[in-house]
Design an enzyme around this catalytic site. Structure first.
Site, PDB file in Angstrom:
ATOM      1  N   ASP A   1      35.950  42.002  36.079  1.00 12.37           N
ATOM      2  CA  ASP A   1      36.493  40.678  36.376  1.00 12.37           C
ATOM      3  C   ASP A   1      35.640  39.880  37.368  1.00 12.37           C
ATOM      4  O   ASP A   1      36.017  38.769  37.743  1.00 12.37           O
ATOM      5  CB  ASP A   1      37.963  40.748  36.823  1.00 12.37           C
ATOM      6  CG  ASP A   1      38.252  41.906  37.742  1.00 12.37           C
ATOM      7  OD1 ASP A   1      37.296  42.545  38.222  1.00 12.37           O
ATOM      8  OD2 ASP A   1      39.443  42.174  37.995  1.00 12.37           O
TER       9      ASP A   1
ATOM     10  N   HIS B   1      44.533  49.275  42.602  1.00 14.80           N
ATOM     11  CA  HIS B   1      45.510  48.721  43.555  1.00 14.80           C
ATOM     12  C   HIS B   1      46.675  49.676  43.821  1.00 14.80           C
ATOM     13  O   HIS B   1      47.447  49.472  44.762  1.00 14.80           O
ATOM     14  CB  HIS B   1      46.099  47.405  43.033  1.00 14.80           C
ATOM     15  CG  HIS B   1      45.103  46.288  42.924  1.00 14.80           C
ATOM     16  ND1 HIS B   1      44.301  45.907  43.969  1.00 14.80           N
ATOM     17  CD2 HIS B   1      44.778  45.475  41.883  1.00 14.80           C
ATOM     18  CE1 HIS B   1      43.528  44.891  43.579  1.00 14.80           C
ATOM     19  NE2 HIS B   1      43.788  44.625  42.318  1.00 14.80           N
TER      20      HIS B   1
ATOM     21  N   ASP C   1      35.047  46.038  40.913  1.00 14.56           N
ATOM     22  CA  ASP C   1      36.085  45.109  40.450  1.00 14.56           C
ATOM     23  C   ASP C   1      36.108  43.920  41.423  1.00 14.56           C
ATOM     24  O   ASP C   1      35.861  44.078  42.613  1.00 14.56           O
ATOM     25  CB  ASP C   1      37.439  45.829  40.457  1.00 14.56           C
ATOM     26  CG  ASP C   1      38.537  45.019  39.799  1.00 14.56           C
ATOM     27  OD1 ASP C   1      38.901  45.335  38.657  1.00 14.56           O
ATOM     28  OD2 ASP C   1      39.045  44.074  40.450  1.00 14.56           O
TER      29      ASP C   1
ATOM     30  N   HIS D   1      38.491  42.336  42.641  1.00 11.09           N
ATOM     31  CA  HIS D   1      39.546  42.463  43.649  1.00 11.09           C
ATOM     32  C   HIS D   1      39.270  43.669  44.540  1.00 11.09           C
ATOM     33  O   HIS D   1      38.529  44.577  44.151  1.00 11.09           O
ATOM     34  CB  HIS D   1      40.909  42.609  42.963  1.00 11.09           C
ATOM     35  CG  HIS D   1      41.201  41.503  41.999  1.00 11.09           C
ATOM     36  ND1 HIS D   1      41.006  41.624  40.635  1.00 11.09           N
ATOM     37  CD2 HIS D   1      41.637  40.245  42.204  1.00 11.09           C
ATOM     38  CE1 HIS D   1      41.330  40.478  40.038  1.00 11.09           C
ATOM     39  NE2 HIS D   1      41.702  39.624  40.965  1.00 11.09           N
TER      40      HIS D   1
END
Ligand SMILES: [Zn+2]
Length: 365
Positions: free
Chosen positions: A264, A140, A176, A178
């Site tokens: 995740d 991120h 991931d 996200h």
């Protein structure tokens, strides 16, 4: 047998975003609690890999902290100074939801160092495959700001370091749960880095990672977002690899594969709503190694990203580490709780995302 390297460092386990609930710091309506994102859990993951005898297949390497020359491949000077200053204070937010402690700046430099040094070792032929068990995560982090637990963009910096080392085309796969907005932003106009993200549709950041974001200018067609609906599991992820990632990689022709290997999307993770199991991560890792054997002379580096289930993350790390070593699926005491769920099948609303990209993405259409 491939020559394997395992990069980890104690200081990465000492980084801790501090007390809070879920991903939020203590504040109005939020009681103190050990956060999901604490990184001592990673030490348990390494412990399981060691106990299973899988770490014996790896050369263990202690990475050195990255220098400014590495960090500035992606980040601005102001960003680096902000991270260092927040960490020197011992607490606080270095960006947006990017809380730090005294050890965070050091840990973040070591995380980058691991990814850069693993990449260089693989490119030099000292190893074929490497795993970097690092925190803080990176995907991120944008060039000018820390975000959502990520301080420096470990994988983006490793891709730039590979180019500095003489490689031109790099494939970055990010599984991931996200969206890796920071990696996408770094390479959005770059024709030589193909960024592929498989993530939960609309999860985080909001309105990021849409199918219509495919790169710009010279980088047109070099971003491939696969936003799967919440509840996607084993078959949807494997179908995304077969129908999108592998053909896109063959069309692109990378010289190196980097994987932002968050865990995740695991079915017990508190930060995502996906259904993946240890079998999914084992299969995805094995498939990416096979793709590396086909396209990049076997050169592949995986870097840890998210993963917040204290009990399931270690099993998922073990699955990835086993596949990378060419070993069979490890025992998974939690498999029975996930594998029978209907979300493991490829369902029509998930298939629609894959079918759309197969016919509309510039690299695939
Ligand atoms: Zn994540």
């Amino acid at each position: 047998m491939p020559n394997l390297a395992w990069y980890s460092h104690e200081v990465c386990f000492w980084h801790d975003p501090g007390q809070g609930s879920g991903y939020l710091p203590v504040g109005p309506g939020i009681e103190p609690l050990r956060q999901f994102a604490v990184d001592p859990d990673l030490r348990r993951a390494e412990g399981l890999v060691r106990m299973a005898g899988v770490l014996d297949h790896y050369t263990q390497v202690t990475p050195a902290p990255a220098g400014d020359d590495d960090l500035l491949l992606v980040h601005t000077r102001e960003h680096v100074d902000r991270v260092e200053a927040a960490s020197a204070l011992g607490a606080g937010d270095a960006g947006v939801y990017a809380h730090v402690n005294h050890h965070s700046a050091h840990a973040a430099r070591v995380a980058v160092g691991a990814c850069v040094q693993a990449t260089e070792a693989v490119l030099d032929g000292r190893h074929d495959r490497a795993y970097c068990l690092v925190r803080p995560p990176g995907h991120h982090a944008e060039p000018d700001r820390a975000m959502a637990l990520c301080l420096y963009n470990n994988v983006a910096i490793a891709a730039r370091a590979a180019q500095r080392h003489g490689v031109r085309r790099v494939l970055v796969l990010d599984w991931d749960v996200h969206h890796g907005n920071g990696i996408q932003r770094t390479f959005y106009t770059d024709p030589d880095v193909l960024y592929v993200s498989i993530h939960q549709e609309g999860l985080f950041p909001p309105a990021s990672g849409l199918v219509t974001e495919t790169g710009e200018g010279a980088g047109a067609g070099r971003t491939l977002n696969v936003p799967l609906p919440a509840g996607s599991g084993h078959e949807a992820y494997l179908a995304a690899l077969t129908r999108l990632v592998e053909p896109a990689a063959r069309a692109f022709g990378p010289e190196l594969i980097l994987v932002a290997a968050g865990l995740d999307a695991g079915g017990h993770d508190p930060m995502g709503r996906m259904m993946c199991t240890s079998r999914t991560f084992h299969a995805m890792t094995a498939r990416m190694c096979a793709l590396a054997d086909e396209l990049t002379g076997g050169r592949i580096v995986l870097a840890h990203e998210g993963g917040y289930s204290a009990w399931y993350q270690p099993t998922l790390v073990l699955a990835v580490a086993s596949a990378l070593a060419g070993l069979p699926e490890p025992p998974d005491p939690f498999l029975h709780s996930l594998e029978h769920l209907p979300g493991q099948r490829l369902r029509p609303h998930q298939n629609r995302v894959l079918a759309h990209l197969e016919t509309h993405h510039p690299l695939l259409a």
